[in-house]
Enzyme design. Structure first.
Site, mmCIF file in Angstrom:
data_model
loop_
_atom_site.group_PDB
_atom_site.id
_atom_site.type_symbol
_atom_site.label_atom_id
_atom_site.label_comp_id
_atom_site.label_asym_id
_atom_site.label_seq_id
_atom_site.Cartn_x
_atom_site.Cartn_y
_atom_site.Cartn_z
ATOM 1 N N TYR A 115 -1.298 0.034 10.221
ATOM 2 C CA TYR A 115 -1.447 -0.512 8.870
ATOM 3 C C TYR A 115 -0.212 -0.156 8.038
ATOM 4 C CZ TYR A 115 -3.690 -1.272 4.287
ATOM 5 O OH TYR A 115 -4.010 -1.700 3.035
ATOM 6 N N SER A 165 0.834 -1.204 0.000
ATOM 7 C CA SER A 165 0.000 0.000 0.000
ATOM 8 C C SER A 165 0.861 1.243 0.000
ATOM 9 C CB SER A 165 -0.907 0.007 1.231
ATOM 10 O OG SER A 165 -1.557 1.273 1.352
#
Lengths: 247, 429
Positions: A153, A140
């Site tokens: 995250y 990501s």
């Protein structure tokens, strides 16, 4: 490059589904792995109806000790060695809850980093002696820099990006490809709670980029492409300025 | 969330995206309504103050038998997505509307029809089975043989009988993805009826009408008829939409002068004798899908559609009255479409398509004057014993609705108590 036998981990994720649909009509063989049996069956049936030969296995990918066995199973189900693997499992942690409870952080790191890294390692060890194969993993843009709003995250994805980068270098001479996919904001069930704006993409657009990277030997791809310049700027902002930004 | 006509503009308490058909309905306060691609023009796809269940994430195939053409899919799958899979396999949807951007659930809820109604009937005639999830927690598999009442109520049931999770459709075989299309200039209404009669051998036919024409010219336009091509050729994938209207245009963009100019140019391109051509299905069936967001041409105030059906017997005089009323009001209907429906039994309890002649008009929303004109049109339709199409409607009166759909009470009895819509509350106060 053409891929006959493909294994997909986290196959019920929106990005994985969209990617699988793009290749299903070519009559490929797919082996799907996911945690939820009912969702997995819905995805399997869809891809089979689109023309792929599809098998599926239910597994909790957080349990890394089972990964070797899962890959053995995948090879049996596909009727031969794996040409390409898509590692797409992941969760979006509740950042605030993680700040209060570190056991949650550990669980998130397991799902978003340890699990994918373990699968990538296991695949690498099988692909390397063959001198062929492609490992694609969904990281990501959040992994490019720690931000207050989602650094749990971000750190898991950042670790995964670095791990894949190292693996890519290790396997470079062997002819095995490693692709790090860095999507920006994607409109999926995982991000259902977010307000959507101009920077958001449908999973189909990410899927198009993944298949292109698979076919043309991409290495580290920002999807859609416009995230590369955005992250270039974000990565290069001095920390003294970055800590003041509410992003 | 807006409907296609961008009128009325309402707020919802929540829009909940659905992704998995095996999960039950969300627990919510108030009422809910399934929402697909929101191509209904008025308020039948809206639920002011309530919840919308966004079904576009229910877009999976469940089974596709390429030998028999039976396709089962989730209800949020769009007709475009189905054609992408079916056409290369030699199958086509038996009924499509003027856009491929509608979901299977929406096609069922409105029991949509197409240019081939006289040959194939409405969408509901080709639904073999469907699953309905009700707010009492039950899942009902409905078909012409089981749960018959619920099946008939769901076909054309405006999404009010519960959430359709999947449906099984019987596709029709094709030899080619192309259409053999014949086009000819149409002089007036008499000409329209003569051409419709003479085109019985064509599976698809429809006419575009210049709604500005009056007197002896009323009903002039272009008649288009077509059949699936039998000349096998390589399958063409429909191209992604390249043109788009990027934002709401000024409301004055479509006025009687620009529409008159367009009408004259469009009609001038049509020949006096049949012109034959072979065209890709998307160009023939879905010409406006090539222009994304074409509804923005009407600007911020939006537009309203008026689609009616009147019995065949005195259709010429009724259609003439409607066209005269529109022309006299000086309003410019940009897309006016005329078609003779087939003599087929409606598939659902509240199906719109029925034996008769249907006329669809697009009118820019100009407030009271537009609403008064539409009320006059409704009176003509009611006098004729006709009906107004809920999927296109934003303003018909409860009286007009009940006259159009005398069996509405049966749907009300089978409606899921947790389901409602702005439209339903408006026409059944």
């Amino acid at each position: 490059m053409s891929f006959e036998r493909i294994v997909i981990f986290g196959a019920t994720s929106a990005i994985a589904q969209a990617t699988a649909r793009r290749v299903a009509a070519r009559g490929v063989r797919l082996h799907l792995v996911a945690r939820d049996a009912a969702k997995l069956e819905a995805v399997r049936a869809d891809l089979a109806a689109r023309g792929a030969t599809v098998t599926a296995a239910v597994a909790d990918l957080d349990v890394t000790t089972h990964h070797a066995k899962l890959l053995d199973e995948a090879e049996r189900a596909l009727g031969g060695s794996i040409d390409a693997a898509l590692i797409a499992q992941g969760t979006l942690p509740d950042q605030a809850a993680c700040e209060r409870d570190f056991t949650r952080v550990e669980a998130e790191i397991r799902t978003n980093f340890l699990g994918p890294a373990s699968l990538a390692s296991e695949l690498a060890n099988r692909f390397e002696p063959r001198g062929a194969g492609c490992i694609v993993a969904i990281s990501s843009v959040a992994g490019d820099r720690g931000r207050a709003s989602n650094y749990v995250y971000g750190s898991a994805k950042g670790a995964l990006s670095i791990f894949l980068g190292g693996l890519r270098s290790r396997l470079h001479a062997s002819g095995v490809h490693v692709v790090t996919v860095k999507p920006g904001f994607v409109d999926t069930p995982m991000t259902a709670a977010f307000k959507k704006g101009a920077l958001w993409s449908p999973p189909e657009r990410i899927a198009r980029g993944i298949v292109a990277a698979l076919e043309h030997g991409g290495t580290e791809v920002y999807l859609p492409w416009f995230w590369w310049p955005i992250l270039f700027v974000i990565r290069h902002l001095p920390e003294a300025i970055f800590v003041r930004l509410k992003i | 969330m807006r409907s296609w006509g961008n009128y009325p503009k309402v707020e919802h308490a929540a829009v909940i995206p659905l992704h998995w058909r095996h999960l039950g309905l969300p627990r919510i306060e108030g009422t809910m309504l399934p929402s697909g691609l929101a191509r209904s023009y008025g308020d039948s796809c809206l639920n002011e103050g309530g919840t919308l269940l966004a079904t576009a994430g229910l877009d999976r195939l469940i089974a596709f038998d390429r030998a028999s053409g039976v396709l089962r899919c989730e209800a949020g799958m769009s007709l475009a997505q189905i054609l992408q899979v079916a056409v290369p396999a030699g199958w086509f949807l038996p009924v499509v509307p003027g856009t491929s951007q509608v979901t299977v659930g929406g096609a069922i809820a409105n029991d949509i029809h197409g240019k081939n109604h006289h040959a194939a009937g409405s969408f509901g005639e080709h639904v073999r089975r469907l699953e309905l999830v009700r707010s009492d927690g039950t899942r009902r598999e409905c078909s012409p043989d089981s749960e018959t009442a619920l099946f008939r109520a769901t076909i054309g049931g405006l999404g009010l009988t519960g959430l359709v999770t999947w449906a099984e459709l019987q596709l029709r075989a094709i030899a080619s993805p192309a259409f053999e299309v014949e086009t000819m200039r149409m002089e007036n209404l008499e000409h329209f009826f003569a051409l419709s009669e003479a085109s019985a051998g064509f599976e698809y036919h429809v006419a575009w009408v210049d709604a500005l024409a009056r007197g002896g010219d009323a009903g002039r336009g272009v008649f288009i008829r077509a059949n699936h091509s039998t000349v096998a050729e390589a399958s063409q994938a429909p191209s992604d939409s390249h043109l788009a209207v990027p934002f709401d245009l000024p409301a004055a963009t479509l006025n009687r002068h620009s529409v008159a100019l367009f009408n004259a140019m469009y009609r001038a391109r049509a020949p006096r004798h049949w012109r034959e051509e072979r065209v890709p299905y998307s160009r023939y069936l879905f010409p406006l899908d090539g222009v994304a967001h074409w509804n923005r041409m009407y600007g911020e105030p939006g537009f309203v559609q008026h689609q009616c059906v009147v019995p065949r017997a005195d259709a010429p005089s009724r259609v003439r009255s409607i066209l005269e009323a529109v022309a006299a009001a000086g309003d410019a209907s940009f897309l006016s479409v005329l078609k003779v429906f087939g003599d087929r039994e409606p598939a659902g309890l509240l199906s719109f398509a029925r034996p008769g002649v249907t006329l669809a008009l697009d009118l820019p929303m100009r407030g009271a004057q537009t609403l008064e004109l539409l009320e006059r049109l409704d009176t003509i339709v009611r006098d004729a014993g006709g009906a107004i199409y809920p999927a296109k409607d934003a303003r018909m009166s409860p009286g007009t609705f009940r006259a159009s759909f005398p069996r509405w009470g049966e749907l009300e009895a089978l409606r899921d108590p947790a389901f409602s819509s702005s439209f339903w509350r408006r026409v059944t106060p």
